[in-house]
Design an enzyme around this catalytic site. Structure first.
Site, short mmCIF file in Angstrom:
data_model
loop_
_atom_site.label_atom_id
_atom_site.label_comp_id
_atom_site.label_asym_id
_atom_site.label_seq_id
_atom_site.Cartn_x
_atom_site.Cartn_y
_atom_site.Cartn_z
N LYS A 1 77.93 25.71 57.77
CA LYS A 1 78.38 26.47 58.15
C LYS A 1 76.73 27.01 59.18
CE LYS A 1 79.85 31.25 58.15
NZ LYS A 1 80.19 32.42 57.05
N SER B 1 85.20 35.20 58.33
CA SER B 1 84.36 34.29 59.48
C SER B 1 83.52 32.62 59.55
CB SER B 1 82.68 35.03 59.84
OG SER B 1 81.70 34.33 58.17
N SER C 1 84.57 36.80 53.71
CA SER C 1 84.52 35.37 55.29
C SER C 1 84.37 33.54 54.02
CB SER C 1 83.22 35.69 55.62
OG SER C 1 83.05 36.83 56.59
#
Lengths: 95, 493
Positions: free
Chosen positions: B78, B156, B180
């Protein structure tokens, strides 16, 4: 508790985010929507409850108060938008 | 062997160790898939040179008989994780061009375990969002599709979820502040675990809300989650909230035997207007655990409804403090200034240009709730409510409950852009089942459990006791086996 455009402008300044005057009414409205949602917390009886400071009941680790790192000014400055002669450069500050 | 990129971590590991495949082959297969996946917008900074170098090194290690747990396994990282020399900008314009001089502890742990980094993954800006629509890179797209609409992969960690579900990589890292990891995992039919607060070091992960943020793996199976979580976590002196506890061998705890385990079903998670399908999925999951020998117990978590409002005080407050560092001085974007502009104008213009709309709003809400005169009324009250939310869980676990079963999300994936005109609070409701877990610092896992009538995946969430990820993973393993979820998105990209 309702936020007016004057308060919205003050908060934007405290947060150091420029918001143009014509955008302030919409911003104040967004704040009011979210704060309206948050108001629910007033229904909860929190008498005698301590505010949580740590989610896990453990003492934070301590270490000796000594220098453990450093002597790498080039690395520290390598991402700066404006760095000169070993310093971060910013606009002139006149107090 | 074809379609190496579709392998699980466990299968790839076993094949690598057996000499059936090489990490270079595996990595090349993933890189080729990534090259053909622009429509998903999952990978945003590709690192093929690093990947091939790490793959060759991994093959050499395996040949020497030294194969640590993630050796040769290609994964995505990420964009929130700082990776040395590789763009790491939290999907924000304000970190445009930032290349860290250091490596986050979690990514370093993965590299030490032999993992191969394919590139950086899309996400909501500063991890603030539930649909991956606040990213400076543009929307990530869900590989699942049932009509002509492009669907959100959730957020997210939307890029991570899309990449794993589309088999662009074997697994990915995510982070979870309010859901998330678990919400995007549920929206894309994969497994995602948020460990206990303190299990993974936060050092080198760009901070959103420090008392809530935790990293975790997003994978194709519960076994893979166990393997990768073990590689990610461990004590780190550089994060004072990192727990100095031994990390168990999570994979060895996957017996599938959950006889006698007590599973709590919280009545407060049965919400008004919840779709019938979610209700049914939850009932089915409960029946599966009962059939596997668990004892089902109705429980109450009375402060559940106050979790989201408390979160939307605490998380913005912490964010306003954490994001104060983006001032245009030390790294990232600085606005072009006009003659006569001073330092205040530099800060204000830089932050107005660098932060997107949602981030600006949350920073300002945080500033407001922390400002003089409102600190007690908002911030301290929210922290008191947070203490009560944690106590709800403490009481239930003290009464003998081993884990709690809930739906992971209140719906399946929705269309990109569909929430654009909705009140932000509607978007926040995505996290209604997951956010309690962050506030209480507990481990939680989302396991894919079925498809809705449209053909989109739905997930169930298990919530475990603090530091009992192993036990929780084992219950998740039993649930995964019983649910038998094998559906994959049909390739259209």
């Amino acid at each position: 508790m309702s936020i007016d455009t004057k308060t919205a402008a003050k908060v934007a300044h405290l947060a150091r985010i420029r918001v143009e005057d014509d955008k302030l009414p919409a911003l104040a409205q967004e704040f009011n929507n979210i704060l309206g949602f948050i108001e629910q917390l007033n229904e909860v009886d929190v008498e005698g409850v301590e505010p949580m400071t740590s989610v896990t009941p453990m003492r934070l680790k301590r270490r000796e108060d000594v220098v453990t790192d450093g002597n790498m000014p080039e690395k520290v400055m390598s991402n700066a938008p404006d760095a000169r002669e070993g310093f971060f450069a910013v606009p002139k500050v006149v107090e | 062997m074809s379609e190496l990129n579709k392998m699980t971590l466990a299968d790839a590991r076993n094949n690598l160790r057996a000499g059936e495949i090489t990490s270079v082959e595996l990595t090349e297969a993933c890189l080729a898939e990534i090259d053909g996946s622009d429509a998903l917008n999952a990978f945003v900074h590709n690192t093929p040179e690093i990947a091939m170098q790490q793959a060759q090194a991994a093959d050499a290690r395996i040949a020497e008989g030294d194969a640590p747990s993630m050796c040769g396994l290609p994964i995505g990282i990420k964009d929130l994780f700082c990776t040395k020399g590789v763009p790491s900008q939290a999907a924000s314009r304000i970190l445009d061009g930032f290349r860290p001089e250091y490596e986050s502890t979690v990514s370093q742990n993965l590299f030490d375990a032999g993992a191969v980094m394919l590139g950086k993954l899309n996400m909501d800006e500063f991890a603030m969002g539930s649909s991956n629509e606040t990213s400076v890179y543009g929307n990530a797209v869900n590989p699942w599709k049932v009509d002509d609409r492009a669907l959100t992969p959730g957020g997210s960690s939307g890029g991570s979820a899309a990449a794993v579900a589309a088999d662009l990589c074997l697994a990915a890292t995510g982070t979870d502040t309010g859901g998330s990891i678990r919400q995007p995992a549920a929206f894309t039919g994969i497994t995602g675990i948020k460990p206990t607060y303190g299990r993974c070091s936060r050092w080198g992960i760009i901070a959103f809300a420090s008392s809530l943020d935790q990293a975790g793996p997003m994978t194709k199976s519960v076994r893979d989650a166990a393997i990768m979580l073990e590689a990610m976590c461990g004590h780190d002196p550089k994060d004072s909230t990192s727990a100095d506890l031994a990390v168990p061998n999570f994979e060895a705890m996957l017996s599938g035997d959950i006889r006698g385990k007590v599973i709590g079903i919280p009545k407060e998670y049965r919400m008004d207007g919840m779709p019938e399908e979610i209700e049914q999925l939850w009932a089915d999951g409960t029946a599966m655990l009962k059939d596997a020998g668990a004892e089902i117990r109705d429980i109450t978590l009375p402060h559940t409804k106050y979790a989201l409002p408390a979160y939307y005080v605490i998380a913005p407050a912490e964010a306003s403090s954490n994001l104060a560092r983006y001032d245009g001085v030390r790294y990232g974007h600085r606005a072009t200034l006009e003659a006569g502009d001073g330092i205040t104008e530099m800060y204000e213009k830089t932050r107005a240009e660098g932060f997107g709309h949602e981030v600006q709003n949350r920073v300002m809400i945080g500033t407001y709730v922390l400002s003089a005169g409102f600190y007690d009324a908002y911030y301290n009250r929210a922290r008191r409510v947070r203490a009560l939310i944690k106590k709800d869980f403490d009481d239930v676990f003290a009464a003998g409950v081993d884990a709690i079963l809930t739906p992971a999300t209140p719906s399946s994936a929705f269309g990109l852009g569909e929430m654009a005109d909705a009140d932000p609070v509607q978007m926040y409701l995505n996290d209604v089942f997951t956010v309690t877990v962050n506030l209480a610092g507990l481990p939680g896992i989302s396991v894919p459990a079925g498809l809705d009538s449209k053909g989109l995946p739905l997930g169930l969430q298990l919530i475990g006791k603090p530091w009992e990820e192993g036990d929780m993973l084992n219950i998740a393993y039993a649930l995964e086996g019983a649910a038998g979820f094998v559906a994959k998105p049909a390739k259209w990209w």
